[in-house]
Design a protein around this motif. Structure first.
Motif, PDB file in Angstrom:
ATOM      1  N   THR A  39      28.893  46.549  95.078  1.00 55.73           N
ATOM      2  CA  THR A  39      29.547  45.429  95.755  1.00 55.73           C
ATOM      3  C   THR A  39      29.325  44.126  94.988  1.00 55.73           C
ATOM      4  OG1 THR A  39      29.234  46.512  97.890  1.00 55.73           O
ATOM      5  CG2 THR A  39      29.692  44.150  97.922  1.00 55.73           C
ATOM      6  N   LEU A  40      28.108  43.909  94.509  1.00 61.26           N
ATOM      7  CA  LEU A  40      27.818  42.695  93.749  1.00 61.26           C
ATOM      8  C   LEU A  40      28.556  42.675  92.412  1.00 61.26           C
ATOM      9  CD1 LEU A  40      24.012  42.267  94.504  1.00 61.26           C
ATOM     10  CD2 LEU A  40      25.923  40.940  95.408  1.00 61.26           C
ATOM     11  N   MET A  41      28.786  43.859  91.838  1.00 62.67           N
ATOM     12  CA  MET A  41      29.579  43.910  90.605  1.00 62.67           C
ATOM     13  C   MET A  41      31.046  43.604  90.902  1.00 62.67           C
ATOM     14  SD  MET A  41      27.825  47.056  88.468  1.00 62.67           S
ATOM     15  CE  MET A  41      29.377  47.778  88.247  1.00 62.67           C
ATOM     16  N   MET A  42      31.552  44.100  92.024  1.00 60.05           N
ATOM     17  CA  MET A  42      32.946  43.824  92.396  1.00 60.05           C
ATOM     18  C   MET A  42      33.139  42.347  92.730  1.00 60.05           C
ATOM     19  SD  MET A  42      34.611  46.839  92.506  1.00 60.05           S
ATOM     20  CE  MET A  42      35.662  47.230  93.845  1.00 60.05           C
ATOM     21  N   ASP A  43      32.114  41.712  93.316  1.00 55.59           N
ATOM     22  CA  ASP A  43      32.181  40.287  93.656  1.00 55.59           C
ATOM     23  C   ASP A  43      32.063  39.399  92.425  1.00 55.59           C
ATOM     24  OD1 ASP A  43      32.318  41.033  96.270  1.00 55.59           O
ATOM     25  OD2 ASP A  43      30.262  40.464  96.767  1.00 55.59           O
ATOM     26  N   GLY A  44      31.542  39.951  91.326  1.00 48.34           N
ATOM     27  CA  GLY A  44      31.331  39.150  90.130  1.00 48.34           C
ATOM     28  C   GLY A  44      29.963  38.500  90.083  1.00 48.34           C
ATOM     29  N   VAL A  47      26.812  41.903  86.383  1.00 52.15           N
ATOM     30  CA  VAL A  47      27.559  42.606  85.350  1.00 52.15           C
ATOM     31  C   VAL A  47      26.650  43.695  84.812  1.00 52.15           C
ATOM     32  CG1 VAL A  47      28.605  42.403  83.076  1.00 52.15           C
ATOM     33  CG2 VAL A  47      28.864  40.566  84.712  1.00 52.15           C
ATOM     34  N   ARG A  48      27.186  44.907  84.629  1.00 47.63           N
ATOM     35  CA  ARG A  48      26.375  46.003  84.110  1.00 47.63           C
ATOM     36  C   ARG A  48      26.375  45.967  82.589  1.00 47.63           C
ATOM     37  NH1 ARG A  48      27.335  51.905  86.226  1.00 47.63           N
ATOM     38  NH2 ARG A  48      26.191  51.043  87.956  1.00 47.63           N
ATOM     39  N   GLY A  76      39.368  36.298  82.745  1.00 55.03           N
ATOM     40  CA  GLY A  76      38.939  35.828  84.054  1.00 55.03           C
ATOM     41  C   GLY A  76      37.849  36.682  84.670  1.00 55.03           C
ATOM     42  N   LYS A  77      37.468  37.776  84.031  1.00 53.09           N
ATOM     43  CA  LYS A  77      36.405  38.638  84.548  1.00 53.09           C
ATOM     44  C   LYS A  77      35.052  38.004  84.251  1.00 53.09           C
ATOM     45  CE  LYS A  77      38.953  42.921  84.050  1.00 53.09           C
ATOM     46  NZ  LYS A  77      38.990  44.243  83.418  1.00 53.09           N
ATOM     47  N   PRO A  78      34.048  38.280  85.096  1.00 59.82           N
ATOM     48  CA  PRO A  78      32.735  37.672  84.862  1.00 59.82           C
ATOM     49  C   PRO A  78      32.060  38.235  83.625  1.00 59.82           C
ATOM     50  CG  PRO A  78      32.663  39.162  86.734  1.00 59.82           C
ATOM     51  CD  PRO A  78      34.087  39.066  86.325  1.00 59.82           C
ATOM     52  N   ILE A  79      31.441  37.353  82.866  1.00 55.67           N
ATOM     53  CA  ILE A  79      30.649  37.720  81.692  1.00 55.67           C
ATOM     54  C   ILE A  79      29.342  36.945  81.748  1.00 55.67           C
ATOM     55  CG2 ILE A  79      32.635  38.268  80.222  1.00 55.67           C
ATOM     56  CD1 ILE A  79      32.247  35.505  78.902  1.00 55.67           C
ATOM     57  N   PRO A  80      28.277  37.481  81.169  1.00 56.99           N
ATOM     58  CA  PRO A  80      27.021  36.729  81.150  1.00 56.99           C
ATOM     59  C   PRO A  80      27.140  35.505  80.259  1.00 56.99           C
ATOM     60  CG  PRO A  80      26.673  39.040  80.573  1.00 56.99           C
ATOM     61  CD  PRO A  80      28.124  38.824  80.641  1.00 56.99           C
ATOM     62  N   VAL A  81      26.452  34.437  80.629  1.00 56.92           N
ATOM     63  CA  VAL A  81      26.449  33.223  79.815  1.00 56.92           C
ATOM     64  C   VAL A  81      25.669  33.461  78.534  1.00 56.92           C
ATOM     65  CG1 VAL A  81      25.588  30.867  79.696  1.00 56.92           C
ATOM     66  CG2 VAL A  81      26.786  31.632  81.717  1.00 56.92           C
TER      67      VAL A  81
END
Length: 145
Positions: A39-44, A47-48, A76-81
């Motif tokens: 769920t946390l991965m789907m929410d952004g 990230v695995r 637009g997908k989440p990526i680590p900073v």
């Protein structure tokens, strides 16, 4: 408080950039933790970091939690900073592996070579490591001394 909210609060309160799945076992059963992480991965929020199969190493991807991640400009997908070059040694240290710069990186840093290493390579001493860490098609490689 349910498992999802407990894990969400734990991620927000940690200063770490990398999390192992085992760090969340205290919040519920294996199935509950798995559902919450999905769920946390789907929410952004997370990230695995991995290639292939296996239980995950996760990086914080929530732009509001201490600015540890951001959405990718093109997709637009989440990526680590933080880049993979920074996250991978942290993950390997949590797994109990001592990480050192590769031979080529040491030569470049010492000024004996002008060629910048093209791939992400870490010296792991005499250990054999089968775990493949990567993100978005970019993987790290291991060098044995």
């Amino acid at each position: 408080m349910n498992t999802l909210n407990s894990i969400r609060r734990s991620v927000a309160n940690h200063s770490d950039d990398v999390f192992l799945r085992g760090e969340f076992n205290q919040f519920g059963s294996v199935a509950q933790v798995g559902r919450a992480l999905r769920t946390l991965m789907m929410d952004g929020t997370l990230v695995r970091l991995r290639l292939g199969l296996g239980l995950g190493v996760y990086a914080n991807a929530n732009a509001n939690a201490n600015a540890k991640a951001k959405p990718s400009v093109p997709t637009g997908k989440p990526i680590p900073v933080r880049p993979l070059e920074v996250l991978a040694p942290q993950a390997l240290n949590k797994l109990g592996v001592t990480v050192m710069p590769s031979r080529l990186t040491q030569e470049y840093n010492a000024g004996r070579s002008a060629q910048v290493p093209a791939s992400i390579v870490f010296n792991v001493g005499r250990r054999r490591i089968a775990r493949k860490l990567g993100f978005n098609g970019k993987a790290i490689q291991y060098e044995r001394a």
